[in-house]
Design a protein around this motif. Structure first.
Motif, PDB file in Angstrom:
ATOM      1  N   PRO A  96     -23.333  45.218 -27.544  1.00  0.00           N
ATOM      2  CA  PRO A  96     -23.954  44.245 -28.448  1.00  0.00           C
ATOM      3  C   PRO A  96     -24.305  42.962 -27.705  1.00  0.00           C
ATOM      4  O   PRO A  96     -23.556  42.503 -26.844  1.00  0.00           O
ATOM      5  N   ALA A 152     -33.021  41.538 -32.693  1.00  0.00           N
ATOM      6  CA  ALA A 152     -32.968  42.939 -33.117  1.00  0.00           C
ATOM      7  C   ALA A 152     -31.505  43.343 -33.168  1.00  0.00           C
ATOM      8  O   ALA A 152     -31.050  44.211 -32.448  1.00  0.00           O
ATOM      9  N   ALA A 153     -30.757  42.655 -34.030  1.00  0.00           N
ATOM     10  CA  ALA A 153     -29.301  42.814 -34.100  1.00  0.00           C
ATOM     11  C   ALA A 153     -28.887  44.291 -34.092  1.00  0.00           C
ATOM     12  O   ALA A 153     -29.492  45.109 -34.780  1.00  0.00           O
ATOM     13  N   PRO A 154     -27.935  44.625 -33.224  1.00  0.00           N
ATOM     14  CA  PRO A 154     -27.070  43.733 -32.426  1.00  0.00           C
ATOM     15  C   PRO A 154     -27.635  43.396 -31.043  1.00  0.00           C
ATOM     16  O   PRO A 154     -26.894  42.983 -30.156  1.00  0.00           O
ATOM     17  N   TYR A 155     -28.938  43.596 -30.844  1.00  0.00           N
ATOM     18  CA  TYR A 155     -29.541  43.334 -29.539  1.00  0.00           C
ATOM     19  C   TYR A 155     -30.593  42.232 -29.659  1.00  0.00           C
ATOM     20  O   TYR A 155     -30.838  41.696 -30.743  1.00  0.00           O
ATOM     21  N   GLU A 156     -31.199  41.913 -28.534  1.00  0.00           N
ATOM     22  CA  GLU A 156     -32.334  41.003 -28.508  1.00  0.00           C
ATOM     23  C   GLU A 156     -33.472  41.710 -27.792  1.00  0.00           C
ATOM     24  O   GLU A 156     -33.268  42.356 -26.759  1.00  0.00           O
ATOM     25  N   CYS A 192     -38.559  45.777 -33.279  1.00  0.00           N
ATOM     26  CA  CYS A 192     -37.097  45.667 -33.282  1.00  0.00           C
ATOM     27  C   CYS A 192     -36.438  47.025 -33.498  1.00  0.00           C
ATOM     28  O   CYS A 192     -35.337  47.277 -32.981  1.00  0.00           O
ATOM     29  N   ALA A 193     -37.103  47.917 -34.234  1.00  0.00           N
ATOM     30  CA  ALA A 193     -36.569  49.274 -34.416  1.00  0.00           C
ATOM     31  C   ALA A 193     -36.508  50.011 -33.084  1.00  0.00           C
ATOM     32  O   ALA A 193     -35.574  50.780 -32.830  1.00  0.00           O
ATOM     33  N   ALA A 205     -36.064  48.548 -30.147  1.00  0.00           N
ATOM     34  CA  ALA A 205     -34.936  47.968 -29.398  1.00  0.00           C
ATOM     35  C   ALA A 205     -33.614  48.569 -29.858  1.00  0.00           C
ATOM     36  O   ALA A 205     -32.743  48.892 -29.035  1.00  0.00           O
ATOM     37  N   ARG A 206     -33.446  48.741 -31.152  1.00  0.00           N
ATOM     38  CA  ARG A 206     -32.205  49.333 -31.661  1.00  0.00           C
ATOM     39  C   ARG A 206     -32.085  50.795 -31.238  1.00  0.00           C
ATOM     40  O   ARG A 206     -30.992  51.281 -30.931  1.00  0.00           O
ATOM     41  N   GLY A 251     -30.639  51.112 -27.828  1.00  0.00           N
ATOM     42  CA  GLY A 251     -29.196  50.969 -27.793  1.00  0.00           C
ATOM     43  C   GLY A 251     -28.470  52.212 -28.284  1.00  0.00           C
ATOM     44  O   GLY A 251     -27.446  52.614 -27.710  1.00  0.00           O
ATOM     45  N   GLU A 252     -29.010  52.843 -29.314  1.00  0.00           N
ATOM     46  CA  GLU A 252     -28.343  54.003 -29.901  1.00  0.00           C
ATOM     47  C   GLU A 252     -28.562  55.270 -29.075  1.00  0.00           C
ATOM     48  O   GLU A 252     -27.630  56.047 -28.841  1.00  0.00           O
TER      49      GLU A 252
END
Length: 289
Positions: free
Chosen positions: A20, A155-159, A246-247, A249-250, A253-254
């Motif tokens: 995060p 783009a919680a939890p990222y930027e 932002c989707a 970016a998330r 992470g996933e």
């Protein structure tokens, strides 16, 4: 390289979960690909696989006095942008033809080189068009070429950090105007895809100039005579673009938590996009036309 090979290559990569607060950095062109299809973006930008039907770039065209090389479309496009960025010198010459030839010479090219004929003709034709004439009439300080920008979106939890470069930003009596040049012919699919880039440019300009939307943008296909497509970016489009970006970016992470290919799209979507990976991801589907 097949998708099966790509899957093997991906599984060999050590999963790298993003903690995060991590910053995901993407170029505008890369973001566009990921928004279209996460797997397409992974294959293109992570694994560097060339889609079917796409010819890898060759060496650049030779400058004057250098042995001829195969014409590189990427370098040709950059050369066209270099010519257009010298617009403030146009009034020093009696005609657009003379201006373009002088600019080519200054850049080390032979204006008579046959492989430069299309690029030269298209730039001259644009400069003689109503849009080209209007740009030339603006004061030099009202035009800014190849303007780099950096957008940061939560783009919680990222930027998410989006980097790009605007071909031309100018300011006229109606406010800021973004112009994106393509040394190509227009196609409905390409116009739709480039709209994402224009949305990103409009968001960057809106923030840089503290200007409320809508932001005017124009997509100019120089091979079409030129053909100008106007794209007005209002607040709703900017909000939709931010959600899509932002989707992605998330998803970074996933999806990086586990090895393997990222999700693809339905075959009908792939056909609509004209994706070169179509026969690899959907073995029963025909290759793009």
């Amino acid at each position: 390289t097949s998708v099966t090979d790509a899957t093997r290559d991906v599984r060999a990569i050590e999963p790298t979960a993003l903690p995060p607060g991590s910053r995901v950095v993407l170029a505008v062109t890369g973001l566009e690909t990921y928004i279209q299809c996460l797997r397409r973006g992974q294959l293109t930008h992570e694994l560097k696989i060339t889609p079917d039907g796409v010819t890898p770039m060759g060496p650049p065209i030779a400058a004057a006095g250098v042995e001829a090389s195969p014409f590189d479309p990427l370098v040709r496009g950059r050369l066209v942008h270099r010519l257009l960025s010298g617009l403030e010198r146009l009034p020093l010459y009696e005609d657009a033809d003379v201006f373009v030839d002088a600019e080519l010479t200054a850049l080390g090219y032979d204006p008579g080189e046959v492989r430069l004929r299309d690029a030269r003709t298209d730039v001259v034709r644009f400069l003689r068009s109503p849009v080209g004439g209007a740009l030339a009439a603006l004061a030099p300080q009202a035009r800014r070429y190849e303007l780099p920008f950096c957008l940061r979106l939560p783009a919680a939890p990222y930027e998410l950090e989006i980097r790009g470069q605007i071909d031309l930003l100018c300011v006229d009596e109606d406010g800021p105007l973004v112009i994106d040049f393509k040394h190509a012919r227009s196609h409905p699919r390409s116009i739709e895809a480039y709209a994402l880039q224009l949305d990103a440019y409009a968001m960057a300009v809106s923030r840089m100039m503290a200007s409320d939307p809508p932001v005017r943008t124009k997509l100019v296909f120089l091979r079409d005579g030129p053909k100008v497509h106007e794209h007005l970016v209002d607040g709703a489009r900017l909000a939709a673009f931010e959600v899509q970006a932002c989707a992605v970016a998330r998803a970074f992470g996933e999806l990086r938590r586990e090895p393997g290919l990222w999700p693809g799209r339905d075959v009908n979507v792939c056909q609509h996009l004209g994706c070169g990976f179509l026969p690899r991801c959907h073995s029963q589907a025909p290759a793009r036309a």
